[in-house]
Design a protein around this motif. Structure first.
Motif, PDB file in Angstrom:
ATOM      1  N   PHE A 167       1.959  16.771  -1.948  1.00 16.27           N
ATOM      2  CA  PHE A 167       1.709  16.606  -0.517  1.00 16.27           C
ATOM      3  C   PHE A 167       0.214  16.524  -0.227  1.00 16.27           C
ATOM      4  CE2 PHE A 167       5.932  18.977   0.363  1.00 16.27           C
ATOM      5  CZ  PHE A 167       6.638  17.819   0.087  1.00 16.27           C
ATOM      6  N   GLU A 168      -0.583  17.265  -0.994  1.00 17.35           N
ATOM      7  CA  GLU A 168      -2.036  17.156  -0.821  1.00 17.35           C
ATOM      8  C   GLU A 168      -2.516  15.764  -1.198  1.00 17.35           C
ATOM      9  OE1 GLU A 168      -4.518  20.862  -1.622  1.00 17.35           O
ATOM     10  OE2 GLU A 168      -2.708  21.307  -2.768  1.00 17.35           O
ATOM     11  N   CYS A 169      -1.914  15.171  -2.225  1.00 17.98           N
ATOM     12  CA  CYS A 169      -2.253  13.796  -2.577  1.00 17.98           C
ATOM     13  C   CYS A 169      -1.886  12.839  -1.445  1.00 17.98           C
ATOM     14  CB  CYS A 169      -1.532  13.384  -3.854  1.00 17.98           C
ATOM     15  SG  CYS A 169      -2.063  14.238  -5.348  1.00 17.98           S
ATOM     16  N   TYR A 170      -0.680  13.009  -0.906  1.00 19.87           N
ATOM     17  CA  TYR A 170      -0.253  12.129   0.189  1.00 19.87           C
ATOM     18  C   TYR A 170      -1.219  12.248   1.369  1.00 19.87           C
ATOM     19  CZ  TYR A 170       4.289  12.194  -2.296  1.00 19.87           C
ATOM     20  OH  TYR A 170       5.283  12.104  -3.229  1.00 19.87           O
ATOM     21  N   ALA A 171      -1.577  13.476   1.713  1.00 25.10           N
ATOM     22  CA  ALA A 171      -2.481  13.673   2.845  1.00 25.10           C
ATOM     23  C   ALA A 171      -3.851  13.069   2.567  1.00 25.10           C
ATOM     24  CB  ALA A 171      -2.608  15.168   3.140  1.00 25.10           C
ATOM     25  N   ALA A 172      -4.342  13.252   1.339  1.00 23.57           N
ATOM     26  CA  ALA A 172      -5.658  12.716   0.996  1.00 23.57           C
ATOM     27  C   ALA A 172      -5.661  11.196   1.061  1.00 23.57           C
ATOM     28  CB  ALA A 172      -6.062  13.200  -0.393  1.00 23.57           C
ATOM     29  N   MET A 173      -4.612  10.565   0.540  1.00 18.56           N
ATOM     30  CA  MET A 173      -4.540   9.095   0.598  1.00 18.56           C
ATOM     31  C   MET A 173      -4.416   8.611   2.033  1.00 18.56           C
ATOM     32  SD  MET A 173      -2.313   7.917  -2.750  1.00 18.56           S
ATOM     33  CE  MET A 173      -0.918   9.043  -2.510  1.00 18.56           C
ATOM     34  N   LEU A 174      -3.633   9.325   2.833  1.00 17.37           N
ATOM     35  CA  LEU A 174      -3.458   8.921   4.225  1.00 17.37           C
ATOM     36  C   LEU A 174      -4.786   8.967   4.976  1.00 17.37           C
ATOM     37  CD1 LEU A 174      -1.337   7.993   6.243  1.00 17.37           C
ATOM     38  CD2 LEU A 174      -0.929  10.390   6.822  1.00 17.37           C
ATOM     39  N   ARG A 175      -5.598   9.993   4.693  1.00 18.60           N
ATOM     40  CA  ARG A 175      -6.909  10.083   5.341  1.00 18.60           C
ATOM     41  C   ARG A 175      -7.806   8.906   4.981  1.00 18.60           C
ATOM     42  NH1 ARG A 175      -6.527  15.532   3.421  1.00 18.60           N
ATOM     43  NH2 ARG A 175      -5.908  16.949   5.105  1.00 18.60           N
ATOM     44  N   GLU A 176      -7.628   8.350   3.785  1.00 18.88           N
ATOM     45  CA  GLU A 176      -8.528   7.311   3.296  1.00 18.88           C
ATOM     46  C   GLU A 176      -7.960   5.907   3.402  1.00 18.88           C
ATOM     47  OE1 GLU A 176     -11.593   7.537   2.396  1.00 18.88           O
ATOM     48  OE2 GLU A 176     -11.780   9.723   2.484  1.00 18.88           O
ATOM     49  N   ILE A 177      -6.777   5.759   3.973  1.00 16.55           N
ATOM     50  CA  ILE A 177      -6.150   4.447   3.967  1.00 16.55           C
ATOM     51  C   ILE A 177      -6.933   3.449   4.801  1.00 16.55           C
ATOM     52  CG2 ILE A 177      -4.562   4.654   5.938  1.00 16.55           C
ATOM     53  CD1 ILE A 177      -2.367   3.600   3.994  1.00 16.55           C
ATOM     54  N   GLY A 178      -7.642   3.925   5.818  1.00 13.25           N
ATOM     55  CA  GLY A 178      -8.590   3.081   6.533  1.00 13.25           C
ATOM     56  C   GLY A 178      -7.995   2.076   7.481  1.00 13.25           C
ATOM     57  N   ALA A 179      -6.725   2.230   7.817  1.00 12.00           N
ATOM     58  CA  ALA A 179      -6.069   1.301   8.740  1.00 12.00           C
ATOM     59  C   ALA A 179      -4.971   2.055   9.475  1.00 12.00           C
ATOM     60  CB  ALA A 179      -5.486   0.108   7.985  1.00 12.00           C
ATOM     61  N   PRO A 180      -4.699   1.702  10.725  1.00 14.51           N
ATOM     62  CA  PRO A 180      -3.689   2.417  11.510  1.00 14.51           C
ATOM     63  C   PRO A 180      -2.284   1.959  11.167  1.00 14.51           C
ATOM     64  CG  PRO A 180      -4.612   0.642  12.806  1.00 14.51           C
ATOM     65  CD  PRO A 180      -5.372   0.648  11.508  1.00 14.51           C
ATOM     66  N   PRO A 181      -1.266   2.730  11.584  1.00 14.85           N
ATOM     67  CA  PRO A 181       0.114   2.258  11.436  1.00 14.85           C
ATOM     68  C   PRO A 181       0.263   0.847  12.002  1.00 14.85           C
ATOM     69  CG  PRO A 181       0.101   4.541  12.116  1.00 14.85           C
ATOM     70  CD  PRO A 181      -1.330   4.079  12.179  1.00 14.85           C
ATOM     71  N   GLY A 182       1.080   0.066  11.334  1.00 11.67           N
ATOM     72  CA  GLY A 182       1.196  -1.352  11.645  1.00 11.67           C
ATOM     73  C   GLY A 182       0.459  -2.218  10.647  1.00 11.67           C
ATOM     74  N   ALA A 183      -0.500  -1.625   9.930  1.00 10.67           N
ATOM     75  CA  ALA A 183      -1.247  -2.368   8.927  1.00 10.67           C
ATOM     76  C   ALA A 183      -0.367  -2.651   7.714  1.00 10.67           C
ATOM     77  CB  ALA A 183      -2.485  -1.582   8.509  1.00 10.67           C
ATOM     78  N   ARG A 184      -0.789  -3.624   6.921  1.00 11.88           N
ATOM     79  CA  ARG A 184      -0.042  -4.061   5.746  1.00 11.88           C
ATOM     80  C   ARG A 184      -0.539  -3.323   4.507  1.00 11.88           C
ATOM     81  NH1 ARG A 184       2.542  -8.817   5.659  1.00 11.88           N
ATOM     82  NH2 ARG A 184       1.608  -9.413   3.670  1.00 11.88           N
ATOM     83  N   LEU A 272      -6.982  -8.432  -0.669  1.00 11.25           N
ATOM     84  CA  LEU A 272      -7.284  -7.585   0.489  1.00 11.25           C
ATOM     85  C   LEU A 272      -7.764  -8.413   1.676  1.00 11.25           C
ATOM     86  CD1 LEU A 272      -9.147  -4.436  -0.900  1.00 11.25           C
ATOM     87  CD2 LEU A 272      -6.885  -4.516   0.157  1.00 11.25           C
ATOM     88  N   ASN A 273      -7.370  -7.990   2.850  1.00  9.23           N
ATOM     89  CA  ASN A 273      -7.950  -8.532   4.069  1.00  9.23           C
ATOM     90  C   ASN A 273      -9.373  -8.015   4.221  1.00  9.23           C
ATOM     91  OD1 ASN A 273      -5.598  -9.912   4.891  1.00  9.23           O
ATOM     92  ND2 ASN A 273      -4.737  -8.033   5.772  1.00  9.23           N
ATOM     93  N   PRO A 274     -10.220  -8.671   5.016  1.00 10.81           N
ATOM     94  CA  PRO A 274     -11.583  -8.183   5.222  1.00 10.81           C
ATOM     95  C   PRO A 274     -11.589  -6.723   5.674  1.00 10.81           C
ATOM     96  CG  PRO A 274     -11.350 -10.392   6.132  1.00 10.81           C
ATOM     97  CD  PRO A 274      -9.967  -9.957   5.715  1.00 10.81           C
ATOM     98  N   GLY A 275     -12.408  -5.923   5.013  1.00  8.10           N
ATOM     99  CA  GLY A 275     -12.490  -4.503   5.332  1.00  8.10           C
ATOM    100  C   GLY A 275     -11.427  -3.649   4.689  1.00  8.10           C
ATOM    101  N   GLY A 276     -10.512  -4.272   3.942  1.00  7.38           N
ATOM    102  CA  GLY A 276      -9.434  -3.516   3.314  1.00  7.38           C
ATOM    103  C   GLY A 276      -9.929  -2.608   2.199  1.00  7.38           C
ATOM    104  N   ARG A 277      -9.083  -1.684   1.800  1.00  9.91           N
ATOM    105  CA  ARG A 277      -9.464  -0.677   0.806  1.00  9.91           C
ATOM    106  C   ARG A 277      -8.512  -0.679  -0.381  1.00  9.91           C
ATOM    107  NH1 ARG A 277     -11.204   4.758   4.284  1.00  9.91           N
ATOM    108  NH2 ARG A 277     -12.804   3.716   5.563  1.00  9.91           N
ATOM    109  N   LEU A 278      -9.095  -0.424  -1.538  1.00 10.71           N
ATOM    110  CA  LEU A 278      -8.352  -0.181  -2.774  1.00 10.71           C
ATOM    111  C   LEU A 278      -8.437   1.305  -3.077  1.00 10.71           C
ATOM    112  CD1 LEU A 278      -6.990  -1.082  -5.487  1.00 10.71           C
ATOM    113  CD2 LEU A 278      -9.325  -1.360  -6.388  1.00 10.71           C
ATOM    114  N   ILE A 279      -7.282   1.962  -3.239  1.00 13.87           N
ATOM    115  CA  ILE A 279      -7.233   3.406  -3.468  1.00 13.87           C
ATOM    116  C   ILE A 279      -6.638   3.671  -4.848  1.00 13.87           C
ATOM    117  CG2 ILE A 279      -6.197   5.584  -2.716  1.00 13.87           C
ATOM    118  CD1 ILE A 279      -6.270   4.528   0.139  1.00 13.87           C
ATOM    119  N   LEU A 280      -7.390   4.386  -5.678  1.00 12.74           N
ATOM    120  CA  LEU A 280      -6.905   4.874  -6.969  1.00 12.74           C
ATOM    121  C   LEU A 280      -6.848   6.385  -6.885  1.00 12.74           C
ATOM    122  CD1 LEU A 280      -9.164   2.762  -9.399  1.00 12.74           C
ATOM    123  CD2 LEU A 280      -7.013   2.087  -8.302  1.00 12.74           C
TER     124      LEU A 280
END
Length: 362
Positions: A167-184, A272-280
């Motif tokens: 769950f800490e991983c999920y929360a950490a990734m969610l904080r860094e996803i960089g786009a609001p709900p509705g994003a791809r 990626l779309n402009p401004g998109g993020r890659l998360i590892l």
């Protein structure tokens, strides 16, 4: 590796502890003197609070690859019906670094000679040559007998501690996803799809690619039961959803299965779309300069018993020294940022955007 297999996934938490525990072992080499390494991002070991730092298990040092194979075989025979005990026993095994490890440290880790020797070592650890990801990265069994809500990883661990880490991983990734709900969002290697479905429940347009049909089947079944729209395709890393682009691309405990990771990283810039993020996230990263332990070189197959057992199944199990992985991302045209988690090694991640000069060149 917690992503790969529900039954074997119980060893994933121990592997995270194993890799994280090396940060306090004090087995460091002098900093690399190669110019290209010295110019790399000088990434320190991700900080972990002292009271939460994982403790490395007691080690049983194994002198040769042949002896490691024999030790693994005996454990499989003795503990085949107890995956928790099997994982704990595997965590105690550690291969003495073969001579090739020193040879690798003297080479350019981004060069072809390095890759050839690293994958030759991987083949020796596996005990076989030849590799086909569509065949060898499969889990090797059905999940048809698993309850969708209690029988899939991470729920089947029955471990509050492990679930808290996830769950800490999920929360950490969610904080860094960089786009609001509705994003791809595109996730590679989603496993049983828990984070993907979490994102779908809060409104993201979710897409995923996995080589394992069983994972895709259980994700579809869960999504159908929750009335969620997710798009799934079978394929390899970099494949899927031709011609489409995304606001975020995620690898959670998955990127280390990529053999041509430099080619993959270059390819993903165009997804990626402009401004998109890659998360590892959840990658097996160890401190720079290590000459012992599971990753005694900039990158290569991991040398702990659990990883070698998985390699024998056919899986690619790479590990990275953190400075190298940041440098590799830079060389592939990314602007990476290390995001250290304060309490669990599993949730350390690297978040990258396409570098400005790479974007201009594209």
């Amino acid at each position: 590796d917690a992503r790969r297999m529900s039954g074997v996934s119980r060893i994933g938490g121990a592997l995270s502890d194993l890799l994280g525990g090396w940060r306090g072992r004090g087995r460091r080499a002098a900093r690399a003197s190669r110019p290209e390494q010295a110019a790399a991002v000088a990434a320190p070991a991700p900080p972990v609070a002292e009271d939460s730092a994982p403790r490395p298990p007691a080690r049983r040092r194994i002198a040769t690859i042949a002896e490691m194979h024999a030790a693994i075989r005996r454990l499989r025979e003795d503990l085949t019906h107890d995956p928790v005990a099997l994982g704990a026993a595997m965590a105690e095994l550690e291969l003495e670094p073969p001579p090739v490890c020193a040879e690798l440290r003297a080479l350019d880790p981004l060069g072809p000679d390095y890759a050839a020797r690293a994958f030759a070592l991987l083949a020796d650890l596996r005990g076989a040559h030849g590799f086909n990801a569509r065949r060898d990265e499969r889990i090797g069994h059905s999940l048809a007998d698993r309850d969708l809500w209690t029988g899939l990883s991470p729920w089947d661990h029955r471990s509050p501690t492990f679930l808290a880490e996830m769950f800490e991983c999920y929360a950490a990734m969610l904080r860094e996803i960089g786009a609001p709900p509705g994003a791809r969002v595109l996730e590679y290697g989603p496993g049983t799809g828990q984070f993907l479905l979490f994102l779908a429940r809060i409104g993201y347009q979710c897409h995923a690619v996995d080589v394992e049909p069983e994972y895709l089947r259980v994700i579809r079944a869960q999504a159908r039961a929750m009335r969620l729209a997710v798009r799934l395709e079978r394929g390899l890393f970099g494949d899927g959803f031709a011609g489409e682009s995304f606001d975020a691309i995620i690898f959670f405990e998955a990127f280390h299965h990529a053999r041509d990771f430099m080619g993959l990283l270059r390819h993903l810039r165009g997804r990626l779309n402009p401004g998109g993020r890659l998360i590892l996230c959840g990658e097996p990263m160890v401190p720079d300069g290590m000459v012992d332990g599971p990753v005694p070189y900039p990158w290569g197959p991991r040398l702990d018993g659990m990883s070698i057992e998985a390699i024998q199944r056919g899986w690619t199990e790479l590990g990275y020294q953190v400075g190298f992985l940041l440098t590799a991302l830079q060389h592939a045209g990314w602007a990476p940022r290390l995001v250290a988690h304060p309490t669990t090694f599993r949730a350390h991640m690297i978040v990258s955007t396409v570098a400005e000069d790479a974007a201009d060149a594209a």
